[in-house]
Scaffold this motif. Sequence first.
Motif, PDB file in Angstrom:
ATOM      1  N   ARG A  57     -21.906   4.886   2.739  1.00  0.00           N
ATOM      2  CA  ARG A  57     -22.763   3.761   3.084  1.00  0.00           C
ATOM      3  C   ARG A  57     -22.275   2.487   2.369  1.00  0.00           C
ATOM      4  O   ARG A  57     -21.912   2.508   1.186  1.00  0.00           O
ATOM      5  N   GLU A 114       0.852  -1.195   0.000  1.00  0.00           N
ATOM      6  CA  GLU A 114       0.000   0.000   0.000  1.00  0.00           C
ATOM      7  C   GLU A 114       0.885   1.242   0.000  1.00  0.00           C
ATOM      8  O   GLU A 114       1.803   1.365   0.791  1.00  0.00           O
ATOM      9  N   ASP A 135     -12.249  -1.187  -8.295  1.00  0.00           N
ATOM     10  CA  ASP A 135     -12.407  -0.046  -9.198  1.00  0.00           C
ATOM     11  C   ASP A 135     -11.488  -0.152 -10.414  1.00  0.00           C
ATOM     12  O   ASP A 135     -11.834   0.291 -11.513  1.00  0.00           O
ATOM     13  N   GLY A 146     -18.426   7.911  -0.227  1.00  0.00           N
ATOM     14  CA  GLY A 146     -19.525   8.705   0.296  1.00  0.00           C
ATOM     15  C   GLY A 146     -19.825   8.361   1.734  1.00  0.00           C
ATOM     16  O   GLY A 146     -19.694   9.188   2.639  1.00  0.00           O
TER      17      GLY A 146
HETATM   18  C1  FAD Z   1     -17.188  10.466  -3.703  1.00  0.00           C
HETATM   19  C2  FAD Z   1     -17.345   8.971  -3.670  1.00  0.00           C
HETATM   20  C3  FAD Z   1     -18.459   8.440  -3.063  1.00  0.00           C
HETATM   21  C4  FAD Z   1     -18.615   7.052  -3.001  1.00  0.00           C
HETATM   22  N1  FAD Z   1     -19.659   6.552  -2.296  1.00  0.00           N
HETATM   23  C5  FAD Z   1     -19.740   5.230  -2.088  1.00  0.00           C
HETATM   24  C6  FAD Z   1     -20.703   4.700  -1.175  1.00  0.00           C
HETATM   25  O1  FAD Z   1     -21.410   5.443  -0.484  1.00  0.00           O
HETATM   26  N2  FAD Z   1     -20.780   3.348  -1.046  1.00  0.00           N
HETATM   27  C7  FAD Z   1     -19.958   2.489  -1.733  1.00  0.00           C
HETATM   28  O2  FAD Z   1     -20.073   1.269  -1.561  1.00  0.00           O
HETATM   29  N3  FAD Z   1     -19.014   2.973  -2.589  1.00  0.00           N
HETATM   30  C8  FAD Z   1     -18.867   4.306  -2.770  1.00  0.00           C
HETATM   31  N4  FAD Z   1     -17.873   4.799  -3.565  1.00  0.00           N
HETATM   32  C9  FAD Z   1     -17.028   3.869  -4.336  1.00  0.00           C
HETATM   33  C10 FAD Z   1     -15.973   3.166  -3.468  1.00  0.00           C
HETATM   34  O3  FAD Z   1     -15.280   4.089  -2.690  1.00  0.00           O
HETATM   35  C11 FAD Z   1     -14.993   2.428  -4.371  1.00  0.00           C
HETATM   36  O4  FAD Z   1     -15.693   1.669  -5.319  1.00  0.00           O
HETATM   37  C12 FAD Z   1     -14.078   1.492  -3.564  1.00  0.00           C
HETATM   38  O5  FAD Z   1     -13.327   2.218  -2.634  1.00  0.00           O
HETATM   39  C13 FAD Z   1     -13.126   0.761  -4.514  1.00  0.00           C
HETATM   40  O6  FAD Z   1     -12.234  -0.026  -3.768  1.00  0.00           O
HETATM   41  P1  FAD Z   1     -10.830  -0.465  -4.400  1.00  0.00           P
HETATM   42  O7  FAD Z   1     -10.154  -1.279  -3.345  1.00  0.00           O
HETATM   43  O8  FAD Z   1     -11.022  -1.047  -5.744  1.00  0.00           O
HETATM   44  O9  FAD Z   1     -10.047   0.908  -4.642  1.00  0.00           O
HETATM   45  P2  FAD Z   1      -9.580   2.026  -3.630  1.00  0.00           P
HETATM   46  O10 FAD Z   1     -10.479   2.112  -2.468  1.00  0.00           O
HETATM   47  O11 FAD Z   1      -9.360   3.253  -4.445  1.00  0.00           O
HETATM   48  O12 FAD Z   1      -8.167   1.479  -3.102  1.00  0.00           O
HETATM   49  C14 FAD Z   1      -7.034   1.428  -3.948  1.00  0.00           C
HETATM   50  C15 FAD Z   1      -5.798   1.378  -3.061  1.00  0.00           C
HETATM   51  O13 FAD Z   1      -4.642   1.137  -3.860  1.00  0.00           O
HETATM   52  C16 FAD Z   1      -3.576   1.953  -3.400  1.00  0.00           C
HETATM   53  N5  FAD Z   1      -2.645   2.110  -4.519  1.00  0.00           N
HETATM   54  C17 FAD Z   1      -2.888   2.702  -5.720  1.00  0.00           C
HETATM   55  N6  FAD Z   1      -1.793   2.634  -6.510  1.00  0.00           N
HETATM   56  C18 FAD Z   1      -0.855   1.996  -5.790  1.00  0.00           C
HETATM   57  C19 FAD Z   1       0.501   1.629  -6.070  1.00  0.00           C
HETATM   58  N7  FAD Z   1       1.066   1.906  -7.252  1.00  0.00           N
HETATM   59  N8  FAD Z   1       1.221   0.975  -5.109  1.00  0.00           N
HETATM   60  C20 FAD Z   1       0.631   0.691  -3.888  1.00  0.00           C
HETATM   61  N9  FAD Z   1      -0.632   1.025  -3.567  1.00  0.00           N
HETATM   62  C21 FAD Z   1      -1.377   1.661  -4.521  1.00  0.00           C
HETATM   63  C22 FAD Z   1      -4.280   3.244  -3.005  1.00  0.00           C
HETATM   64  O14 FAD Z   1      -3.486   4.016  -2.109  1.00  0.00           O
HETATM   65  C23 FAD Z   1      -5.553   2.707  -2.347  1.00  0.00           C
HETATM   66  O15 FAD Z   1      -5.359   2.450  -0.971  1.00  0.00           O
HETATM   67  C24 FAD Z   1     -17.666   6.180  -3.631  1.00  0.00           C
HETATM   68  C25 FAD Z   1     -16.535   6.721  -4.245  1.00  0.00           C
HETATM   69  C26 FAD Z   1     -16.350   8.101  -4.237  1.00  0.00           C
HETATM   70  C27 FAD Z   1     -15.096   8.662  -4.841  1.00  0.00           C
END
Ligand code: FAD
Length: 428
Positions: free
Chosen positions: A51, A37, A301, A49
Amino acid sequence: MSVINQRFDAIVIGAGPAGSTAAYQLAKMGYKTLLLERGRTPGSKNMFGGRVYLQPLKDIYDDFEKKAPIHRWVKKERISFIDNENSTTIEYESTKTTSFTTYLTQLSGWMANQAVNQGAILLTEIRVDKLYRENNVFKGVVVEDEVVNADVVIDAEGINRLLLEEANLVEKLKPNQVALGVKEVIKLDSNLINQLFGLDNNDGLSWVFIGNLTNGIPGGAFLYTNRDSISLGIVLMLEEAIRKLDKHIYKLVEEFRIHPLINKYLKEGRIMEYSTHLIPEDINSLKPRKLYYDGLLIVGDAAGLLLNQGYTYRGVDFAAYSGYLAAKAYDYAHNNGGPTSDNLSKYEELLRNSFIYRMLNKFSGVTELMKKERLFNTYPALINELASRLMHIDYDSYKIMEAFKEVKKGRISWLTLIKDLWEVSRKI
Ligand SMILES: Cc1cc2nc3c(=O)[nH]c(=O)nc-3n(C[C@H](O)[C@H](O)[C@H](O)COP(=O)(O)OP(=O)(O)OC[C@H]3O[C@@H](n4cnc5c(N)ncnc54)[C@H](O)[C@@H]3O)c2cc1C
């Protein structure tokens, strides 16, 4: 480039919900797992957001409801159509719940800890610079010019996808593929929150707003009650925001906070933090051509696995569950000859048989629908004006249809209205 003399079964990039859950499940199945990380702590770079839907997380983590950092159980839901002075609100309240509010920083941190408890190694403040491959097979990652080897790499880097872009697996993000979210967290006494929003102790409110808070730009606003704070924010389609927004998006959140219909709840509040983040929007075009390669799986994502229902996003449970399925797919591949692209295609099969693809297919028309600006300005204004005619009475009262015909006049034709209703009912 030097090679670190230690080999892992799996390297997971990113300790968000997707990566931490993949690492948790891999370690639980006995695989030697490294979770990397770039943030100071897991979750420190995450934003959302407010929830999260419970059931998929309950399927993955034992005793999730008892152990996870849950702030409040959402028992009250509101959708408001809002303009400068009026708002019309639909409220739904239940004793049952299927979702909760939390801070994503805390939830991601908790998930990463579960991975560590199962034996995964977590290293923070480590940014992966590149995916490492030999002869088109992914074999590890590059960190500061050193190669760390693994049987499989799970890319959970989130929406920015710089590593996937560098590896030529996805194209650079375009503004029409994402939305921009800005959020404030406002500290407020827990009892006061209960009093203001009519909530019992651990009960929570999810409140979404559609209307001129977004300056007519497709998007919306949200308010979630946490234990002793409020998450308040605005989401805008980025392409439209670039074209039309004539002020900083922070200004929009501020206008939302001081809006007379909102400010009355927040008078005693103190702003604790601001954050901003991109959200996958046009999932159809964002999803990489493939989510599995020789030695590589893409989750969360980064894989475009987020559900946009129009009035709410489901990303956290989708991300976590995709991480869980990726771990299962690796287990399958490992026991069937190794993580070749063919074997890892199991991931695609698991996704197809899960709620993730079922939901993404069901709501695949939402992004197109969300481009219709009149959903965000004409209709909320029309709803408010209709309510105003029916509620504000001096002598004469209106019949509903009489009031409706009057407010509709000059705004929208019957044909457009019927077409929009038909489309909304089919797509949302
Ligand atoms: C404004 C907003 C509102 C939202 N509201 C909601 C909601 O209410 N409910 C809901 O369920 N979802 C919501 N979402 C969506 C949700 O936040 C995401 O879909 C979710 O966090 C995706 O998880 P992830 O693990 O794929 O990515 P992320 O949570 O983005 O995690 C990616 C991780 O990878 C790390 N990383 C990136 N590149 C590197 C690298 N090169 N080396 C090491 N580490 C790295 C980052 O630091 C981060 O910790 C919302 C998103 C936003 C922006």
